[in-house]
Scaffold this motif. Structure first.
Motif, PDB file in Angstrom:
ATOM      1  N   THR A   1       0.845  -1.190   0.000  1.00 26.65           N
ATOM      2  CA  THR A   1       0.000   0.000   0.000  1.00 26.65           C
ATOM      3  C   THR A   1       0.886   1.247   0.000  1.00 26.65           C
ATOM      4  OG1 THR A   1      -0.098  -0.104   2.401  1.00 26.65           O
ATOM      5  CG2 THR A   1      -1.914  -1.114   1.201  1.00 26.65           C
ATOM      6  N   GLY A   2       0.345   2.342  -0.462  1.00 22.89           N
ATOM      7  CA  GLY A   2       1.126   3.580  -0.498  1.00 22.89           C
ATOM      8  C   GLY A   2       1.706   3.827  -1.873  1.00 22.89           C
ATOM      9  N   ASN A   3       2.272   5.009  -2.024  1.00 24.19           N
ATOM     10  CA  ASN A   3       2.779   5.459  -3.322  1.00 24.19           C
ATOM     11  C   ASN A   3       4.302   5.332  -3.350  1.00 24.19           C
ATOM     12  OD1 ASN A   3       3.055   6.632  -5.798  1.00 24.19           O
ATOM     13  ND2 ASN A   3       2.346   8.657  -5.201  1.00 24.19           N
ATOM     14  N   TRP A   4       4.789   4.194  -3.818  1.00 27.64           N
ATOM     15  CA  TRP A   4       6.223   3.913  -3.842  1.00 27.64           C
ATOM     16  C   TRP A   4       6.648   3.467  -5.227  1.00 27.64           C
ATOM     17  CZ3 TRP A   4       8.832   5.189   0.471  1.00 27.64           C
ATOM     18  CH2 TRP A   4       8.116   5.256   1.671  1.00 27.64           C
ATOM     19  N   GLU A   5       7.856   3.854  -5.605  1.00 27.76           N
ATOM     20  CA  GLU A   5       8.413   3.393  -6.871  1.00 27.76           C
ATOM     21  C   GLU A   5       9.630   2.525  -6.606  1.00 27.76           C
ATOM     22  OE1 GLU A   5      10.088   4.963 -11.199  1.00 27.76           O
ATOM     23  OE2 GLU A   5       9.041   6.338  -9.876  1.00 27.76           O
ATOM     24  N   LEU A   6       9.669   1.372  -7.286  1.00 27.30           N
ATOM     25  CA  LEU A   6      10.787   0.436  -7.159  1.00 27.30           C
ATOM     26  C   LEU A   6      11.539   0.376  -8.479  1.00 27.30           C
ATOM     27  CD1 LEU A   6      12.343  -2.076  -5.993  1.00 27.30           C
ATOM     28  CD2 LEU A   6      10.419  -3.466  -6.789  1.00 27.30           C
ATOM     29  N   ARG A   7      12.856   0.442  -8.393  1.00 26.03           N
ATOM     30  CA  ARG A   7      13.699   0.315  -9.582  1.00 26.03           C
ATOM     31  C   ARG A   7      14.832  -0.665  -9.272  1.00 26.03           C
ATOM     32  NH1 ARG A   7      14.987   3.931 -14.052  1.00 26.03           N
ATOM     33  NH2 ARG A   7      13.016   4.976 -13.588  1.00 26.03           N
ATOM     34  N   GLU A   8      15.003  -1.667 -10.121  1.00 27.78           N
ATOM     35  CA  GLU A   8      16.118  -2.597  -9.964  1.00 27.78           C
ATOM     36  C   GLU A   8      17.324  -2.128 -10.766  1.00 27.78           C
ATOM     37  OE1 GLU A   8      15.307  -7.044  -9.543  1.00 27.78           O
ATOM     38  OE2 GLU A   8      13.683  -6.387 -10.854  1.00 27.78           O
ATOM     39  N   LEU A   9      18.514  -2.426 -10.260  1.00 27.08           N
ATOM     40  CA  LEU A   9      19.760  -2.040 -10.929  1.00 27.08           C
ATOM     41  C   LEU A   9      20.725  -3.216 -10.935  1.00 27.08           C
ATOM     42  CD1 LEU A   9      20.510   1.266  -8.936  1.00 27.08           C
ATOM     43  CD2 LEU A   9      19.132   1.071 -11.002  1.00 27.08           C
ATOM     44  N   ILE A  10      21.605  -3.219 -11.933  1.00 28.10           N
ATOM     45  CA  ILE A  10      22.773  -4.107 -11.894  1.00 28.10           C
ATOM     46  C   ILE A  10      23.993  -3.192 -12.006  1.00 28.10           C
ATOM     47  CG2 ILE A  10      24.004  -6.024 -12.966  1.00 28.10           C
ATOM     48  CD1 ILE A  10      21.367  -7.018 -14.058  1.00 28.10           C
ATOM     49  N   PRO A  11      24.540  -2.740 -10.872  1.00 27.76           N
ATOM     50  CA  PRO A  11      25.650  -1.781 -10.922  1.00 27.76           C
ATOM     51  C   PRO A  11      26.976  -2.387 -11.374  1.00 27.76           C
ATOM     52  CG  PRO A  11      25.142  -2.352  -8.661  1.00 27.76           C
ATOM     53  CD  PRO A  11      24.121  -3.041  -9.497  1.00 27.76           C
ATOM     54  N   ALA A  12      27.093  -3.720 -11.275  1.00 25.15           N
ATOM     55  CA  ALA A  12      28.316  -4.420 -11.709  1.00 25.15           C
ATOM     56  C   ALA A  12      27.978  -5.901 -11.826  1.00 25.15           C
ATOM     57  CB  ALA A  12      29.449  -4.203 -10.697  1.00 25.15           C
ATOM     58  N   ASP A  13      28.859  -6.656 -12.481  1.00 21.76           N
ATOM     59  CA  ASP A  13      28.631  -8.099 -12.618  1.00 21.76           C
ATOM     60  C   ASP A  13      28.519  -8.754 -11.243  1.00 21.76           C
ATOM     61  OD1 ASP A  13      28.727  -7.882 -15.340  1.00 21.76           O
ATOM     62  OD2 ASP A  13      30.827  -8.528 -15.516  1.00 21.76           O
ATOM     63  N   ASN A  14      27.604  -9.690 -11.126  1.00 23.93           N
ATOM     64  CA  ASN A  14      27.398 -10.455  -9.887  1.00 23.93           C
ATOM     65  C   ASN A  14      26.889  -9.622  -8.721  1.00 23.93           C
ATOM     66  OD1 ASN A  14      28.213 -12.990 -10.988  1.00 23.93           O
ATOM     67  ND2 ASN A  14      30.345 -12.320 -10.809  1.00 23.93           N
ATOM     68  N   PHE A  15      26.229  -8.529  -9.016  1.00 23.78           N
ATOM     69  CA  PHE A  15      25.582  -7.728  -7.979  1.00 23.78           C
ATOM     70  C   PHE A  15      24.103  -7.551  -8.319  1.00 23.78           C
ATOM     71  CE2 PHE A  15      29.917  -6.490  -7.073  1.00 23.78           C
ATOM     72  CZ  PHE A  15      29.932  -6.264  -5.704  1.00 23.78           C
ATOM     73  N   ALA A  16      23.283  -7.511  -7.277  1.00 23.21           N
ATOM     74  CA  ALA A  16      21.876  -7.136  -7.424  1.00 23.21           C
ATOM     75  C   ALA A  16      21.660  -5.885  -6.582  1.00 23.21           C
ATOM     76  CB  ALA A  16      20.964  -8.259  -6.933  1.00 23.21           C
ATOM     77  N   ALA A  17      20.809  -4.987  -7.055  1.00 24.45           N
ATOM     78  CA  ALA A  17      20.536  -3.763  -6.298  1.00 24.45           C
ATOM     79  C   ALA A  17      19.122  -3.291  -6.592  1.00 24.45           C
ATOM     80  CB  ALA A  17      21.547  -2.670  -6.657  1.00 24.45           C
TER      81      ALA A  17
ATOM     82  N   ALA B   1       9.711   7.286  -2.435  1.00 23.62           N
ATOM     83  CA  ALA B   1       8.328   7.694  -2.230  1.00 23.62           C
ATOM     84  C   ALA B   1       7.838   8.427  -3.477  1.00 23.62           C
ATOM     85  CB  ALA B   1       8.233   8.606  -1.015  1.00 23.62           C
ATOM     86  N   ASN B   2       6.617   8.165  -3.851  1.00 23.92           N
ATOM     87  CA  ASN B   2       5.929   8.792  -4.990  1.00 23.92           C
ATOM     88  C   ASN B   2       6.438   8.255  -6.328  1.00 23.92           C
ATOM     89  OD1 ASN B   2       4.609  10.441  -3.090  1.00 23.92           O
ATOM     90  ND2 ASN B   2       6.274  11.941  -3.193  1.00 23.92           N
ATOM     91  N   HIS B   3       5.503   7.977  -7.189  1.00 21.56           N
ATOM     92  CA  HIS B   3       5.834   7.455  -8.518  1.00 21.56           C
ATOM     93  C   HIS B   3       6.385   8.567  -9.411  1.00 21.56           C
ATOM     94  CE1 HIS B   3       4.639   3.258  -8.564  1.00 21.56           C
ATOM     95  NE2 HIS B   3       3.659   3.583  -7.755  1.00 21.56           N
ATOM     96  N   GLY B   4       7.125   8.125 -10.418  1.00 22.06           N
ATOM     97  CA  GLY B   4       7.640   9.087 -11.389  1.00 22.06           C
ATOM     98  C   GLY B   4       8.940   9.703 -10.903  1.00 22.06           C
ATOM     99  N   GLY B   5      10.018   9.205 -11.421  1.00 19.12           N
ATOM    100  CA  GLY B   5      11.319   9.725 -11.024  1.00 19.12           C
ATOM    101  C   GLY B   5      12.255   9.795 -12.216  1.00 19.12           C
ATOM    102  N   ASN B   6      13.007  10.874 -12.273  1.00 10.67           N
ATOM    103  CA  ASN B   6      14.034  11.030 -13.303  1.00 10.67           C
ATOM    104  C   ASN B   6      15.343  10.495 -12.723  1.00 10.67           C
ATOM    105  OD1 ASN B   6      15.671  11.880 -15.444  1.00 10.67           O
ATOM    106  ND2 ASN B   6      15.916  13.920 -14.551  1.00 10.67           N
TER     107      ASN B   6
END
Length: 239
Positions: free
Chosen positions: A207-223, A228-233
């Motif tokens: 519940t709530g207004n949250w934005e999730l973004r997954e990243l792979i900053p380097a090999d063999n890493f998860a991030a 808060a709030n949708h829509g992000g640059n």
């Protein structure tokens, strides 16, 4: 699998951070002795005391580089020297800018694993960042059963062995990033529902207004980053 790779650029001299912006910084926690000493000189006495408590030199060095980098980053937004940045601490030890900087509207969160760090910075938006080195774990399925929802556990259980680790750490970072954004230590990992598959980016089912973004900053890493709030640059900087 959907890729979450991004181009990490050198940050511009004049950093502009609007309420729509989410700045993610990648930090190399392996530095020369000279650079480590330079970072150490920016730390407060309590940070140096914390650094000295680490038994292994590499852990001590990572702490010094991580905290010195954080001071460097925040100092650039605040227009002050890294040594002038001051922190307060929440109950669970999470650092935030001291009350004297409240007018800046800056929110930040730092995570590190092995020789890599990630720092997220926003303006007037709560943010959580989590980073994990993807490593073999003998009890991976048991951990998934204990900390994840039954549906999430089933996803991992049915995956071929070479995919299990990656998906486990994707779940883990997404959940931790949300916990770090809310600052709510009472909520447990198994209460945060994540919808993901090996082929599509994760979605946060809370519940709530949250934005999730997954990243792979380097090999063999998860991030993962949760704001808060949708829509992000999103912009990606290399320190």
């Amino acid at each position: 699998m959907t890729t979450f790779n991004h181009i990490w650029l050198p940050a511009p001299e004049n950093l502009i951070l609007s309420s729509d912006d989410v700045h993610i910084w990648k930090i190399d926690l392996k530095q020369s002795e000279l650079q480590i000493q330079s970072f150490r000189e920016t730390l407060s006495s309590d940070e140096i005391t914390r650094a000295e408590r680490f038994y292994f030199p590499e852990h001590r060095q990572r702490f010094i580089i991580g905290r010195g980098s954080l001071r460097t980053i925040l100092g650039r937004y605040l227009g002050i020297k890294p040594s002038q940045v001051e922190f307060d601490y929440q109950q669970r030890g999470k650092p935030l800018l001291a009350a004297k900087f409240a007018d800046s509207g800056l929110f930040f969160n730092l995570s590190h694993s092995q020789d890599l760090g990630l720092c997220g910075v926003t303006y007037q938006r709560l943010i959580g960042v989590d980073l994990e080195y993807i490593r073999p774990m003998s009890d991976l399925e048991n951990l998934a059963k204990r900390f994840f929802l039954p549906r999430e556990y089933e996803v991992i259980k049915l995956l071929p062995p070479e995919k299990k680790q990656q998906v486990f750490f994707r779940y883990w970072t997404c959940k931790e990033a949300y916990l770090k954004a809310t600052g709510d230590g009472l909520v447990q990992l198994e209460q945060i529902e994540i919808d993901l598959t090996p082929k599509k980016p994760a979605q946060l089912l809370v519940t709530g207004n949250w934005e999730l973004r997954e990243l792979i900053p380097a090999d063999n890493f998860a991030a993962a980053v949760v704001v808060a709030n949708h829509g992000g640059n999103f912009q990606f900087w290399q320190l």
